[in-house]
Design an enzyme around this catalytic site. Sequence first.
Site, PDB file in Angstrom:
ATOM      1  N   HIS A  24      -0.531  11.729  -6.051  1.00  8.41           N
ATOM      2  CA  HIS A  24      -1.020  11.779  -4.669  1.00  8.41           C
ATOM      3  C   HIS A  24       0.145  11.677  -3.693  1.00  8.41           C
ATOM      4  O   HIS A  24       0.301  12.501  -2.783  1.00  8.41           O
ATOM      5  CB  HIS A  24      -2.010  10.632  -4.424  1.00  8.41           C
ATOM      6  CG  HIS A  24      -2.504  10.580  -3.019  1.00  8.41           C
ATOM      7  ND1 HIS A  24      -3.657  11.206  -2.602  1.00  8.41           N
ATOM      8  CD2 HIS A  24      -1.962  10.007  -1.911  1.00  8.41           C
ATOM      9  CE1 HIS A  24      -3.811  11.017  -1.304  1.00  8.41           C
ATOM     10  NE2 HIS A  24      -2.804  10.289  -0.858  1.00  8.41           N
ATOM     11  N   GLU A  25       1.014  10.700  -3.920  1.00  7.29           N
ATOM     12  CA  GLU A  25       2.148  10.497  -2.999  1.00  7.29           C
ATOM     13  C   GLU A  25       3.153  11.637  -3.107  1.00  7.29           C
ATOM     14  O   GLU A  25       3.689  12.104  -2.114  1.00  7.29           O
ATOM     15  CB  GLU A  25       2.837   9.164  -3.298  1.00  7.29           C
ATOM     16  CG  GLU A  25       1.953   7.941  -3.145  1.00  7.29           C
ATOM     17  CD  GLU A  25       1.289   7.854  -1.771  1.00  7.29           C
ATOM     18  OE1 GLU A  25       0.147   7.379  -1.701  1.00  7.29           O
ATOM     19  OE2 GLU A  25       1.896   8.295  -0.779  1.00  7.29           O
ATOM     20  N   HIS A  82       2.325  14.518  -0.979  1.00  2.00           N
ATOM     21  CA  HIS A  82       2.801  14.421   0.404  1.00  2.00           C
ATOM     22  C   HIS A  82       4.257  14.888   0.501  1.00  2.00           C
ATOM     23  O   HIS A  82       4.627  15.634   1.411  1.00  2.00           O
ATOM     24  CB  HIS A  82       2.711  12.974   0.901  1.00  2.00           C
ATOM     25  CG  HIS A  82       1.328  12.478   1.175  1.00  2.00           C
ATOM     26  ND1 HIS A  82       0.416  13.149   1.951  1.00  2.00           N
ATOM     27  CD2 HIS A  82       0.706  11.342   0.783  1.00  2.00           C
ATOM     28  CE1 HIS A  82      -0.713  12.456   2.030  1.00  2.00           C
ATOM     29  NE2 HIS A  82      -0.572  11.357   1.325  1.00  2.00           N
ATOM     30  N   HIS A  92      -6.491   0.521   5.780  1.00  2.35           N
ATOM     31  CA  HIS A  92      -6.381   1.545   6.826  1.00  2.35           C
ATOM     32  C   HIS A  92      -6.854   1.059   8.182  1.00  2.35           C
ATOM     33  O   HIS A  92      -6.482   1.658   9.201  1.00  2.35           O
ATOM     34  CB  HIS A  92      -7.140   2.788   6.388  1.00  2.35           C
ATOM     35  CG  HIS A  92      -6.580   3.395   5.148  1.00  2.35           C
ATOM     36  ND1 HIS A  92      -6.664   2.761   3.919  1.00  2.35           N
ATOM     37  CD2 HIS A  92      -5.905   4.534   4.926  1.00  2.35           C
ATOM     38  CE1 HIS A  92      -6.060   3.491   3.018  1.00  2.35           C
ATOM     39  NE2 HIS A  92      -5.588   4.579   3.591  1.00  2.35           N
ATOM     40  N   TYR A 146      -9.595  11.572   3.971  1.00  7.02           N
ATOM     41  CA  TYR A 146      -9.803  11.465   2.530  1.00  7.02           C
ATOM     42  C   TYR A 146     -11.138  12.097   2.132  1.00  7.02           C
ATOM     43  O   TYR A 146     -11.251  12.708   1.077  1.00  7.02           O
ATOM     44  CB  TYR A 146      -9.738  10.004   2.094  1.00  7.02           C
ATOM     45  CG  TYR A 146      -8.415   9.346   2.411  1.00  7.02           C
ATOM     46  CD1 TYR A 146      -8.310   8.401   3.436  1.00  7.02           C
ATOM     47  CD2 TYR A 146      -7.267   9.683   1.720  1.00  7.02           C
ATOM     48  CE1 TYR A 146      -7.082   7.809   3.741  1.00  7.02           C
ATOM     49  CE2 TYR A 146      -6.037   9.096   2.017  1.00  7.02           C
ATOM     50  CZ  TYR A 146      -5.963   8.170   3.030  1.00  7.02           C
ATOM     51  OH  TYR A 146      -4.748   7.588   3.343  1.00  7.02           O
ATOM     52  N   GLU A 151      -3.691  15.096   2.350  1.00  6.75           N
ATOM     53  CA  GLU A 151      -4.187  14.163   1.315  1.00  6.75           C
ATOM     54  C   GLU A 151      -4.610  14.886   0.049  1.00  6.75           C
ATOM     55  O   GLU A 151      -4.745  14.274  -1.001  1.00  6.75           O
ATOM     56  CB  GLU A 151      -5.370  13.365   1.879  1.00  6.75           C
ATOM     57  CG  GLU A 151      -5.050  12.525   3.098  1.00  6.75           C
ATOM     58  CD  GLU A 151      -3.862  11.598   2.897  1.00  6.75           C
ATOM     59  OE1 GLU A 151      -3.156  11.311   3.876  1.00  6.75           O
ATOM     60  OE2 GLU A 151      -3.615  11.178   1.743  1.00  6.75           O
ATOM     61  N   HIS A 197       0.855  -1.193   0.000  1.00  6.47           N
ATOM     62  CA  HIS A 197       0.000   0.000   0.000  1.00  6.47           C
ATOM     63  C   HIS A 197       0.890   1.242   0.000  1.00  6.47           C
ATOM     64  O   HIS A 197       1.776   1.393   0.841  1.00  6.47           O
ATOM     65  CB  HIS A 197      -0.933   0.002   1.213  1.00  6.47           C
ATOM     66  CG  HIS A 197      -2.058   0.954   1.049  1.00  6.47           C
ATOM     67  ND1 HIS A 197      -3.278   0.610   0.519  1.00  6.47           N
ATOM     68  CD2 HIS A 197      -2.103   2.282   1.285  1.00  6.47           C
ATOM     69  CE1 HIS A 197      -4.054   1.685   0.470  1.00  6.47           C
ATOM     70  NE2 HIS A 197      -3.370   2.701   0.918  1.00  6.47           N
ATOM     71  N   ALA A 198       0.638   2.152  -0.949  1.00  7.61           N
ATOM     72  CA  ALA A 198       1.532   3.297  -1.161  1.00  7.61           C
ATOM     73  C   ALA A 198       1.610   4.196   0.059  1.00  7.61           C
ATOM     74  O   ALA A 198       0.636   4.362   0.788  1.00  7.61           O
ATOM     75  CB  ALA A 198       1.052   4.111  -2.361  1.00  7.61           C
TER      76      ALA A 198
HETATM   77  O1  LIG Z   1      -4.391   5.206   1.158  1.00  2.00           O
HETATM   78  C1  LIG Z   1      -4.329   5.956   0.214  1.00  2.00           C
HETATM   79  C2  LIG Z   1      -2.979   6.425  -0.316  1.00  2.00           C
HETATM   80  C3  LIG Z   1      -1.892   6.175   0.732  1.00  2.00           C
HETATM   81  C4  LIG Z   1      -1.492   7.446   1.550  1.00  2.00           C
HETATM   82  O2  LIG Z   1      -0.691   8.280   0.760  1.00  2.00           O
HETATM   83  O3  LIG Z   1      -2.650   8.190   1.912  1.00  2.00           O
HETATM   84  C5  LIG Z   1      -0.717   7.024   2.832  1.00  2.00           C
HETATM   85  C6  LIG Z   1      -1.516   6.054   3.720  1.00  2.00           C
HETATM   86  C7  LIG Z   1      -0.690   5.692   4.918  1.00  2.00           C
HETATM   87  C8  LIG Z   1       0.207   4.641   4.837  1.00  2.00           C
HETATM   88  C9  LIG Z   1       0.980   4.306   5.949  1.00  2.00           C
HETATM   89  C10 LIG Z   1       0.885   5.032   7.132  1.00  2.00           C
HETATM   90  C11 LIG Z   1      -0.005   6.109   7.206  1.00  2.00           C
HETATM   91  C12 LIG Z   1      -0.788   6.442   6.094  1.00  2.00           C
HETATM   92  N1  LIG Z   1      -0.464   8.247   3.603  1.00  2.00           N
HETATM   93  C13 LIG Z   1       0.769   8.790   3.619  1.00  2.00           C
HETATM   94  O4  LIG Z   1       1.734   8.324   3.050  1.00  2.00           O
HETATM   95  C14 LIG Z   1       0.892  10.038   4.418  1.00  2.00           C
HETATM   96  C15 LIG Z   1      -0.030  10.320   5.418  1.00  2.00           C
HETATM   97  C16 LIG Z   1       0.076  11.491   6.160  1.00  2.00           C
HETATM   98  C17 LIG Z   1       1.088  12.405   5.891  1.00  2.00           C
HETATM   99  C18 LIG Z   1       2.007  12.115   4.885  1.00  2.00           C
HETATM  100  C19 LIG Z   1       1.918  10.943   4.155  1.00  2.00           C
HETATM  101  N2  LIG Z   1      -5.414   6.417  -0.423  1.00  2.00           N
HETATM  102  C20 LIG Z   1      -6.737   6.023   0.064  1.00  2.00           C
HETATM  103  C21 LIG Z   1      -7.860   6.948  -0.436  1.00  2.00           C
HETATM  104  C22 LIG Z   1      -7.655   7.503  -1.791  1.00  2.00           C
HETATM  105  C23 LIG Z   1      -7.038   8.735  -1.953  1.00  2.00           C
HETATM  106  C24 LIG Z   1      -6.875   9.281  -3.222  1.00  2.00           C
HETATM  107  C25 LIG Z   1      -7.316   8.581  -4.329  1.00  2.00           C
HETATM  108  C26 LIG Z   1      -7.929   7.314  -4.167  1.00  2.00           C
HETATM  109  C27 LIG Z   1      -8.079   6.788  -2.892  1.00  2.00           C
HETATM  110  C28 LIG Z   1      -7.058   4.570  -0.350  1.00  2.00           C
HETATM  111  O5  LIG Z   1      -6.271   4.015  -1.141  1.00  2.00           O
HETATM  112  O6  LIG Z   1      -8.057   4.056   0.149  1.00  2.00           O
HETATM  113 ZN   LIG Z   2      -2.169  10.114   1.065  1.00  2.00          ZN
END
Ligand SMILES: O=C(CCC(O)(O)[C@H](Cc1ccccc1)NC(=O)c1ccccc1)N[C@@H](Cc1ccccc1)C(=O)O
Ligand SMILES: [Zn+2]
Length: 589
Positions: free
Chosen positions: A348-349, A352, A479, A489, A376, A318-319
């Site tokens: 998206h990444e 961040h 999550h 989100y 996000e 998971h990214a």
């Molecule tokens: O989960 C993500 C993308 C991963 C992330 O970049 O949000 C990631 C999730 C994560 C992974 C490990 C520990 C914590 C959070 N978040 C980050 O990398 C992050 C979070 C906070 C600050 C900086 C980076 N998107 C969500 C929702 C989404 C978002 C956008 C488009 C489609 C879908 C999903 O896929 O369900």
């Molecule tokens: Zn994110």
Amino acid sequence: RADLQSEAVAFTANYSTDAAEVYYNSSLAAWNYQTGISEENLNAMNAENVKSAAFTKMYGEQAKAEFPDTSKLEESERRQIDSIKILGTANLNEADLNQYNDLTGGMEATYSTATVTMPDGRVLNLDPDLTALMATSRDYNELKYAWKGWYEAAGRPIRDDYESFVTLSNKASVADGFADTGEYWRSWYEMNGQLEATVDALWAELQPLYTELHAYVRRKLYEKYGSNYINLKAPIPAHLLGNMWAQQWGNIYDLVEPYSGKTGVDATPAMQSQGYDAMKMFKTSEEFFVSLGLDKMTDEFWANTMFVKPTDRDVVCHASAWDFYNKVDFRIKMCTVVNMEDLITIHHEMGHIQYYQQYKDQPIPFRGGANPGFHEAVGDTLALSVSTPKHLNKIGLLDEVEEDDEADINYLLSQAMDKIAFLPFGLMIDKWRWSVFSGDTPKAKYQEKWDQLRKDLQGITPPVERDGTTDFDPGAKYHVPANTPYIRYFVSFVVQFQFYQSMCNASGHQGPLYKCDFYQSKEAGAKLQKMLELGSSKPWQFAMNEITGSADMSTLALQEYFSPLTAWLKQKNLENGDTPGWTDMDWRP
Ligand SMILES: O=C(CCC(O)(O)[C@H](Cc1ccccc1)NC(=O)c1ccccc1)N[C@@H](Cc1ccccc1)C(=O)O
Ligand SMILES: [Zn+2]
């Protein structure tokens, strides 16, 4: 008193110096585990976590002892010290902390290594196998088998662990003075307990558009799968929407396309025929950020990022985007596949990472988003511009652009299949989790509460019966085992349209909002940068005002963006004789 203020300045300066090193070490240990899942790396990560917890506890208790009342301090020191006082899981004793870390590490490992064995013997992982199957298969029973298999393989095994985790998480939050972990998570939005009421109000404004889209897609699925599997007055079976969680429907756009024969909206074929690889996708994204006057990625980023899934070990696919708190080491961990969906995820990444870079000179307590939803929204805001046919054509990923209403409806529908479809899903995960943390939903009702929210908010029904004593569908969404909050989100999907509209105006865009491409606009970049560099040094309402001129979250930009589609969907549903909504609540496929 001046001497208390100068003490606070010294205290927070020491904290940031010491914290940078401690957080570097714990981030690196977490990175090593996530990019090399093993007992050894889990233990090393947990050992570092125990050290950072001891650090957090030491400074937190010192802050509470030396600055019991922060109200007389200047804003910066007050906000920093109030944040340092929150210990989180550092409140737990060593036995509880070790159990907490083993539970969360184990749940994440279960999710990241779960597989499904298909009837023909194929053993499929989630990323990339099941993700591709759910996106491309149009075989009702194959989809059902994969859906059932995944939810059993990933969700069921962690149902008991999750209950134990909740108990320990709440113990830590209560020690910080919160009612439960849900209240702690909501506190990050600084809305005096009004976050849930606010997101409910935003959803009430957007639900009519979602219901129109749901009715239109249900009609198209009816035409594809027939009346045995689709009831035009009932929820839609969850496995037919092109995504394991039905959270975004873009992968079944081909089943719903309004006007065929127009230039496509999907750049995947062009990416593949032009030999795109992960590196080219990342460089394309970086170039867009730089075109706005924002920063290039650092040398450390290119040296340390995990771009693709390794072949020799288990990783968390998971990214995610990582800050190592030393102002230069920023990384993305991603199992990139060459397609449009992953090009958007890369933006998206990267969003961040840009935020990390813009606030890297803030004190450590301020190295975060104005609120988690802002973090996000950064990448997705740029992706709204990148996704336009005009931009894809500019970068050679779309052959030509038709300027006509039908092509525009095609584009807006494909955007709605990702952006509008997502809204109830973005709302329901933490609706479920807040009810679990508060005790409203005990273990015996985990599954029932989830199914009820899926039905009421999303209008989705499971393709097979659920058993409330063994099934744990929430555990099959990253999550939940990864303990990553989700309302961020939902907030992001609203505010990204406000950011986009504001940057479009700054770029001098004329005409419909959804056609705006602010590529190469330094004015648009400057607007965004002014918000990003604040980090969490100011309440998010201040940052919102910086970028949009108003302090509130508002759905008006999103509604303006989709307005041509809203009218079209209503007209289509009328023509089809379909009533938006789902009243046959007890229907099953
Ligand atoms: O989960 C993500 C993308 C991963 C992330 O970049 O949000 C990631 C999730 C994560 C992974 C490990 C520990 C914590 C959070 N978040 C980050 O990398 C992050 C979070 C906070 C600050 C900086 C980076 N998107 C969500 C929702 C989404 C978002 C956008 C488009 C489609 C879908 C999903 O896929 O369900
Ligand atoms: Zn994110």
